[in-house]
Design a protein around this motif. Structure first.
Motif, PDB file in Angstrom:
ATOM      1  N   MET A 151       0.695  10.162   7.900  1.00  0.00           N
ATOM      2  CA  MET A 151       0.169  10.026   6.545  1.00  0.00           C
ATOM      3  C   MET A 151      -0.522  11.316   6.102  1.00  0.00           C
ATOM      4  O   MET A 151      -0.373  11.751   4.959  1.00  0.00           O
ATOM      5  N   GLN A 152      -1.268  11.938   7.006  1.00  0.00           N
ATOM      6  CA  GLN A 152      -1.923  13.186   6.656  1.00  0.00           C
ATOM      7  C   GLN A 152      -0.909  14.284   6.361  1.00  0.00           C
ATOM      8  O   GLN A 152      -1.106  15.073   5.424  1.00  0.00           O
ATOM      9  N   ASN A 204      -1.328  14.936  -2.519  1.00  0.00           N
ATOM     10  CA  ASN A 204      -2.122  13.772  -2.896  1.00  0.00           C
ATOM     11  C   ASN A 204      -3.528  13.855  -2.315  1.00  0.00           C
ATOM     12  O   ASN A 204      -3.778  14.569  -1.338  1.00  0.00           O
ATOM     13  N   ARG A 205      -4.431  13.101  -2.916  1.00  0.00           N
ATOM     14  CA  ARG A 205      -5.828  13.059  -2.489  1.00  0.00           C
ATOM     15  C   ARG A 205      -6.191  11.627  -2.119  1.00  0.00           C
ATOM     16  O   ARG A 205      -5.909  10.709  -2.872  1.00  0.00           O
ATOM     17  N   LEU A 206      -6.829  11.481  -0.968  1.00  0.00           N
ATOM     18  CA  LEU A 206      -7.203  10.148  -0.477  1.00  0.00           C
ATOM     19  C   LEU A 206      -8.712  10.078  -0.293  1.00  0.00           C
ATOM     20  O   LEU A 206      -9.308  10.922   0.372  1.00  0.00           O
ATOM     21  N   LEU A 207      -9.317   9.050  -0.856  1.00  0.00           N
ATOM     22  CA  LEU A 207     -10.752   8.812  -0.743  1.00  0.00           C
ATOM     23  C   LEU A 207     -10.966   7.413  -0.197  1.00  0.00           C
ATOM     24  O   LEU A 207     -10.516   6.431  -0.801  1.00  0.00           O
ATOM     25  N   VAL A 208     -11.618   7.306   0.962  1.00  0.00           N
ATOM     26  CA  VAL A 208     -11.848   6.014   1.594  1.00  0.00           C
ATOM     27  C   VAL A 208     -13.354   5.795   1.728  1.00  0.00           C
ATOM     28  O   VAL A 208     -14.061   6.619   2.320  1.00  0.00           O
ATOM     29  N   LEU A 209     -13.835   4.687   1.168  1.00  0.00           N
ATOM     30  CA  LEU A 209     -15.252   4.352   1.226  1.00  0.00           C
ATOM     31  C   LEU A 209     -15.470   3.276   2.285  1.00  0.00           C
ATOM     32  O   LEU A 209     -14.803   2.232   2.267  1.00  0.00           O
ATOM     33  N   ILE A 237      -6.467  10.234  -7.729  1.00  0.00           N
ATOM     34  CA  ILE A 237      -7.061  10.059  -6.400  1.00  0.00           C
ATOM     35  C   ILE A 237      -6.766   8.650  -5.898  1.00  0.00           C
ATOM     36  O   ILE A 237      -6.933   7.665  -6.625  1.00  0.00           O
ATOM     37  N   LEU A 238      -6.310   8.552  -4.664  1.00  0.00           N
ATOM     38  CA  LEU A 238      -6.085   7.261  -4.020  1.00  0.00           C
ATOM     39  C   LEU A 238      -7.420   6.760  -3.486  1.00  0.00           C
ATOM     40  O   LEU A 238      -7.957   7.310  -2.522  1.00  0.00           O
ATOM     41  N   VAL A 239      -7.995   5.752  -4.117  1.00  0.00           N
ATOM     42  CA  VAL A 239      -9.317   5.236  -3.756  1.00  0.00           C
ATOM     43  C   VAL A 239      -9.150   3.927  -2.990  1.00  0.00           C
ATOM     44  O   VAL A 239      -8.503   2.993  -3.470  1.00  0.00           O
ATOM     45  N   VAL A 277      -0.989   3.022   1.344  1.00  0.00           N
ATOM     46  CA  VAL A 277      -0.704   4.398   0.935  1.00  0.00           C
ATOM     47  C   VAL A 277       0.813   4.617   1.013  1.00  0.00           C
ATOM     48  O   VAL A 277       1.408   4.415   2.074  1.00  0.00           O
ATOM     49  N   PRO A 278       1.441   5.042  -0.066  1.00  0.00           N
ATOM     50  CA  PRO A 278       2.910   5.171  -0.087  1.00  0.00           C
ATOM     51  C   PRO A 278       3.406   6.457   0.566  1.00  0.00           C
ATOM     52  O   PRO A 278       4.164   7.228  -0.020  1.00  0.00           O
ATOM     53  N   TYR A 279       2.991   6.698   1.812  1.00  0.00           N
ATOM     54  CA  TYR A 279       3.369   7.937   2.475  1.00  0.00           C
ATOM     55  C   TYR A 279       4.783   7.858   3.019  1.00  0.00           C
ATOM     56  O   TYR A 279       5.341   6.778   3.239  1.00  0.00           O
ATOM     57  N   GLU A 280       5.364   8.996   3.233  1.00  0.00           N
ATOM     58  CA  GLU A 280       6.699   9.116   3.808  1.00  0.00           C
ATOM     59  C   GLU A 280       6.637  10.046   5.009  1.00  0.00           C
ATOM     60  O   GLU A 280       5.744  10.886   5.118  1.00  0.00           O
ATOM     61  N   GLN A 281       7.598   9.877   5.902  1.00  0.00           N
ATOM     62  CA  GLN A 281       7.670  10.753   7.068  1.00  0.00           C
ATOM     63  C   GLN A 281       8.098  12.145   6.622  1.00  0.00           C
ATOM     64  O   GLN A 281       9.078  12.302   5.893  1.00  0.00           O
TER      65      GLN A 281
END
Length: 277
Positions: free
Chosen positions: A36-37, A45-50, A150-152, A236-240
């Motif tokens: 995913m990273q 993309n930007r990912l924010l996890v609280l 941002i993906l929150v 999260v719609p990540y791809e390989q």
């Protein structure tokens, strides 16, 4: 070293996932987090996890497992101390904005702006006007983040009062974890219902479609970690991403370099030698 109080009661311990199965699944999920990273880096993309929840609910341990194998240059954990005098004079969200992710980054907040709806509200560290203003502005603020791309993701770690008590007692007698028990944690025991009411009201105002809350039941830490990470990955719609083919070159032949004599440098003492004598 003092004997630890068990983290969970016997009934929960008997029902939880076996350690080997937990470790295998955790490693599989962590491998997916690395993928995913890579997608975040490639796509920008930007990912924010609280991470929010009760004291001793297992947020810190879960964050450690999430970030364990991620590239720290592009995955940051943010755990802010109490605001300074200058920060107290700013717009409330201002101190958090500077820590938001940039393109290709993941940022994990170990507690966030929701301090205002929780500890500040319960302990009287903010005024009624400040609290009401936060409840009004927070959904607007988070919608702005989502609208900007941002993906929150917001997680609330829920722990029972009995399990929280066990974990506090464990921290009290464990010198390695004693620092995790603060006077504020002790105070939270007496204010359990106040925190419950504050959390319920917070959900009413801030559980919005654009950035919903997801509750993680965390009396069983193993299950909580696996469930939270699996949910994050599924959301999260990540791809390989194909990694570049790398090959290690052959080492060149020596050109005559010689290391300096050992007595020309300072080496740390061999502490391990004392353990085997």
């Amino acid at each position: 070293m003092a004997k630890r109080t068990p983290d969970i009661d016997e009934a929960t311990r008997a029902a939880r996932i076996p350690k080997k199965a937990y470790e295998d699944e955790l490693l599989r999920l962590q491998t997916e987090l690395v993928a995913m990273q890579a997608w975040l880096r490639e796509s920008g993309n930007r990912l924010l996890v609280l991470f929010e929840g009760r004291d001793a609910a297992g947020k810190g341990g879960t964050i450690s497992r999430v970030s364990q194998y991620l590239n720290p240059r592009f995955a940051r954990t943010v755990a802010l101390p109490a605001p300074t005098e200058r920060e107290r004079g700013q717009w409330y969200f201002q101190r958090y904005i500077q820590h938001l992710p940039t393109a290709g980054e993941a940022v994990l907040f170990d507690r966030s702006w929701y301090n205002r709806a929780g500890v500040e509200r319960v302990m009287g560290f903010c005024t009624e006007d400040e609290y009401r203003r936060f409840m009004h502005q927070c959904p607007l603020f988070e919608r702005m983040l989502v609208e900007d791309g941002i993906l929150v993701r917001k997680y609330w770690f829920s722990v029972s009062d009995a399990e929280q008590q066990r974990r506090f007692e464990s921290r009290l007698t464990d010198p390695l974890r004693r620092w995790k028990l603060s006077p504020m944690d002790v105070e939270s025991i007496a204010r359990w219902e106040d925190y419950s009411r504050a959390k319920d009201e917070m959900f009413v105002h801030t559980d919005i479609p654009e950035a919903p809350w997801h509750v993680v039941e965390s009396d069983d830490k193993r299950a909580a970690r696996l469930n939270m990470i699996a949910h994050l990955l599924s959301s999260v719609p990540y791809e390989q991403i194909s990694e570049p083919n790398l090959a290690l070159p052959k080492r060149p032949k020596s050109s005559g370099y010689k290391r300096p004599p050992r007595d020309a440098q300072r080496f740390v003492p061999d502490h391990t030698a004392s353990l085997t004598n």
